[in-house]
Motif scaffolding. Sequence first.
Motif, PDB file in Angstrom:
ATOM      1  N   LEU A   1     -35.004  -0.551  23.077  1.00  0.00           N
ATOM      2  CA  LEU A   1     -36.101   0.275  23.692  1.00  0.00           C
ATOM      3  C   LEU A   1     -36.786   1.534  22.896  1.00  0.00           C
ATOM      4  N   GLU A   2     -37.970   1.748  23.250  1.00  0.00           N
ATOM      5  CA  GLU A   2     -38.477   2.864  22.244  1.00  0.00           C
ATOM      6  C   GLU A   2     -38.241   4.089  22.945  1.00  0.00           C
ATOM      7  N   GLY A   3     -37.716   5.225  22.186  1.00  0.00           N
ATOM      8  CA  GLY A   3     -37.651   6.308  22.503  1.00  0.00           C
ATOM      9  C   GLY A   3     -38.819   6.977  22.861  1.00  0.00           C
ATOM     10  N   ILE A   4     -39.932   6.746  22.234  1.00  0.00           N
ATOM     11  CA  ILE A   4     -41.275   7.423  22.278  1.00  0.00           C
ATOM     12  C   ILE A   4     -42.246   6.378  22.014  1.00  0.00           C
ATOM     13  N   ASP A   5     -43.325   6.436  22.711  1.00  0.00           N
ATOM     14  CA  ASP A   5     -44.514   5.405  22.553  1.00  0.00           C
ATOM     15  C   ASP A   5     -45.279   6.146  21.325  1.00  0.00           C
ATOM     16  N   ALA A   6     -44.935   6.045  20.198  1.00  0.00           N
ATOM     17  CA  ALA A   6     -45.817   6.467  19.070  1.00  0.00           C
ATOM     18  C   ALA A   6     -46.782   5.477  18.501  1.00  0.00           C
ATOM     19  N   THR A   7     -47.929   6.022  17.960  1.00  0.00           N
ATOM     20  CA  THR A   7     -49.028   4.965  17.474  1.00  0.00           C
ATOM     21  C   THR A   7     -48.414   4.333  16.002  1.00  0.00           C
ATOM     22  N   CYS A   8     -47.842   5.236  15.188  1.00  0.00           N
ATOM     23  CA  CYS A   8     -47.339   4.853  13.968  1.00  0.00           C
ATOM     24  C   CYS A   8     -48.695   4.573  13.159  1.00  0.00           C
ATOM     25  N   GLY A   9     -49.735   5.418  13.303  1.00  0.00           N
ATOM     26  CA  GLY A   9     -50.893   5.252  12.610  1.00  0.00           C
ATOM     27  C   GLY A   9     -51.099   5.834  11.219  1.00  0.00           C
ATOM     28  N   ASP A  10     -50.213   6.385  10.888  1.00  0.00           N
ATOM     29  CA  ASP A  10     -50.193   7.116   9.428  1.00  0.00           C
ATOM     30  C   ASP A  10     -50.296   6.153   8.227  1.00  0.00           C
TER      31      ASP A  10
ATOM     32  N   LEU B   1     -51.092 -17.589  11.454  1.00  0.00           N
ATOM     33  CA  LEU B   1     -52.000 -18.109  12.732  1.00  0.00           C
ATOM     34  C   LEU B   1     -53.449 -18.792  12.237  1.00  0.00           C
ATOM     35  N   SER B   2     -53.697 -18.660  10.973  1.00  0.00           N
ATOM     36  CA  SER B   2     -55.099 -18.988  10.256  1.00  0.00           C
ATOM     37  C   SER B   2     -56.216 -18.237  10.947  1.00  0.00           C
ATOM     38  N   THR B   3     -55.868 -17.013  11.151  1.00  0.00           N
ATOM     39  CA  THR B   3     -56.861 -16.127  11.763  1.00  0.00           C
ATOM     40  C   THR B   3     -57.693 -15.223  10.558  1.00  0.00           C
ATOM     41  N   SER B   4     -58.596 -14.490  11.250  1.00  0.00           N
ATOM     42  CA  SER B   4     -58.960 -13.399  10.163  1.00  0.00           C
ATOM     43  C   SER B   4     -58.980 -11.916  10.843  1.00  0.00           C
ATOM     44  N   LEU B   5     -57.849 -11.521  11.473  1.00  0.00           N
ATOM     45  CA  LEU B   5     -57.787 -10.263  11.873  1.00  0.00           C
ATOM     46  C   LEU B   5     -57.898  -9.065  11.083  1.00  0.00           C
ATOM     47  N   PRO B   6     -58.575  -8.131  11.333  1.00  0.00           N
ATOM     48  CA  PRO B   6     -58.593  -7.034  10.542  1.00  0.00           C
ATOM     49  C   PRO B   6     -57.389  -6.272  10.440  1.00  0.00           C
ATOM     50  N   GLU B   7     -57.479  -5.603   9.087  1.00  0.00           N
ATOM     51  CA  GLU B   7     -56.179  -4.475   8.918  1.00  0.00           C
ATOM     52  C   GLU B   7     -56.557  -3.301   9.517  1.00  0.00           C
ATOM     53  N   SER B   8     -55.464  -2.679   9.686  1.00  0.00           N
ATOM     54  CA  SER B   8     -55.620  -1.199  10.468  1.00  0.00           C
ATOM     55  C   SER B   8     -54.102  -0.628  10.081  1.00  0.00           C
ATOM     56  N   ASP B   9     -54.003   0.701  10.006  1.00  0.00           N
ATOM     57  CA  ASP B   9     -52.880   1.413   9.712  1.00  0.00           C
ATOM     58  C   ASP B   9     -51.897   1.161  11.073  1.00  0.00           C
ATOM     59  N   ASN B  10     -52.334   1.178  12.146  1.00  0.00           N
ATOM     60  CA  ASN B  10     -51.553   1.168  13.410  1.00  0.00           C
ATOM     61  C   ASN B  10     -50.948  -0.430  13.500  1.00  0.00           C
ATOM     62  N   ALA B  11     -51.334  -1.431  12.530  1.00  0.00           N
ATOM     63  CA  ALA B  11     -50.670  -2.525  12.756  1.00  0.00           C
ATOM     64  C   ALA B  11     -49.212  -2.850  12.473  1.00  0.00           C
ATOM     65  N   VAL B  12     -48.843  -1.832  11.969  1.00  0.00           N
ATOM     66  CA  VAL B  12     -47.306  -1.739  11.711  1.00  0.00           C
ATOM     67  C   VAL B  12     -46.335  -1.540  13.116  1.00  0.00           C
ATOM     68  N   SER B  13     -47.209  -1.305  14.120  1.00  0.00           N
ATOM     69  CA  SER B  13     -46.657  -1.565  15.466  1.00  0.00           C
ATOM     70  C   SER B  13     -47.031  -2.605  16.108  1.00  0.00           C
ATOM     71  N   VAL B  14     -46.116  -3.707  15.934  1.00  0.00           N
ATOM     72  CA  VAL B  14     -46.723  -5.077  16.075  1.00  0.00           C
ATOM     73  C   VAL B  14     -46.804  -5.407  17.549  1.00  0.00           C
ATOM     74  N   ALA B  15     -46.183  -4.572  18.650  1.00  0.00           N
ATOM     75  CA  ALA B  15     -46.289  -5.054  19.939  1.00  0.00           C
ATOM     76  C   ALA B  15     -47.600  -4.223  20.527  1.00  0.00           C
ATOM     77  N   GLY B  16     -48.492  -3.379  19.719  1.00  0.00           N
ATOM     78  CA  GLY B  16     -49.462  -2.881  20.427  1.00  0.00           C
ATOM     79  C   GLY B  16     -50.533  -2.129  19.403  1.00  0.00           C
ATOM     80  N   GLY B  17     -50.284  -2.409  18.215  1.00  0.00           N
ATOM     81  CA  GLY B  17     -51.093  -1.728  17.229  1.00  0.00           C
ATOM     82  C   GLY B  17     -52.367  -2.644  16.382  1.00  0.00           C
ATOM     83  N   PHE B  18     -52.340  -3.807  16.892  1.00  0.00           N
ATOM     84  CA  PHE B  18     -53.174  -4.757  16.160  1.00  0.00           C
ATOM     85  C   PHE B  18     -54.893  -4.079  16.748  1.00  0.00           C
ATOM     86  N   HIS B  19     -55.705  -4.528  15.825  1.00  0.00           N
ATOM     87  CA  HIS B  19     -57.222  -4.354  16.095  1.00  0.00           C
ATOM     88  C   HIS B  19     -57.971  -5.601  16.055  1.00  0.00           C
ATOM     89  N   GLY B  20     -59.107  -5.932  16.691  1.00  0.00           N
ATOM     90  CA  GLY B  20     -60.017  -6.912  16.707  1.00  0.00           C
ATOM     91  C   GLY B  20     -61.039  -7.093  17.373  1.00  0.00           C
TER      92      GLY B  20
END
Length: 350
Positions: free
Chosen positions: A137-146, A206-225
């Motif tokens: 479990l997470e201790g804090i809901d951080a964005t990890c967007g750096d 997945l053979s997709t073309s989802l865009p990159e974002s700094d937040n993507a390192v948070s795999v459970a909630g950081g993707f963009h598209g």
Amino acid sequence: MKWTGMKRTGQWSLISAAGLLALGFGGCGPSEEGLEPLAAVSPNTSSAALTVYQQAAVDTANTSQHCDTLGNFHWELGDGATVHFSLSRGTGVGAFTEMPLASASKWLYASAYLQSKGYANLTPNEKRRLNFTSGYLEGIDATCGDPGTTVSACYGPSYKNVSYNASQEGKYYYDGGHMQKLAADDIGIRSGTGFASVMDWVNKWLSTSLPESDNAVSVAGGFHGSAAHYRLFLQKLLNNQYAMSSQLVSDAVPAYAGGPGVAFTPWSSSQRAFYGLGHWLEREWLNGAWTLTGHSSPGKFGFYPWVDAGKTQYMILARSRVLLANNEGEKSRLCAHAIRRAYLTGVPEP
């Protein structure tokens, strides 16, 4: 589901109706990259060009109690090859508008993980991390967007501070820590953008073309598209092109409030949902029994992707209310299904 009275012409039309732009189209399967460009449209097309089914969908999007507080959004319904109908309410949100996916990321990450490993090769621990019963479990809901942050750093004390809680193992606890632990062990050195990014890994499997974002390192909630990006994933899912396609009900556990073994859930509907490998199993009370009706992964900012239980249709409602977000995924779910019912029946939803 038999589609009656809804023959498509293959033409695009742009209809202005009470501030809503509706795009109706058919026969437009995904291009090689999966993102179908919009054809030229006429701004003078009248609402008379709409079928009764399309008009019911437009009216519901504009006036239904389930949709009127959502702000601007894009909605579409289709199958594994074709977008049957789409509409965009207001301005600024269309099929190609990129936005934070929030928890809609979970379905993508879980599917990529399953594709990379193969379901038969998953360990019990991996399955628990995918269906949120692992105790991590997470201790804090951080964005990890750096910029430059890695998946492992996002897991650690500077960001999410994920830790193992033995008392929660085996219980359903909706939390991104389960997946962050899985990703830290598997793709921990990957960052959000640049060489060998998280999205580079996801798009490969997945053979997709989802865009990159700094937040993507948070795999459970950081993707963009965008809806168009997610559409390609859902259509491939319907077409049995993923390992996830045959595992949508595997390892599912109760995930509704008061359910057996449920420690924490954000699910607020009276429907008794379950949670499988990175996505919800939506159930409704039909003919005296709880019946599986679809699979989804609502994001907390309002992005809502869905496929029906029989894998014949997909649906997306795309919007992003980052500020003052309040149960936006559930709001989008209610609105999306109201529009779908109206489109299938030709009767607007109040």
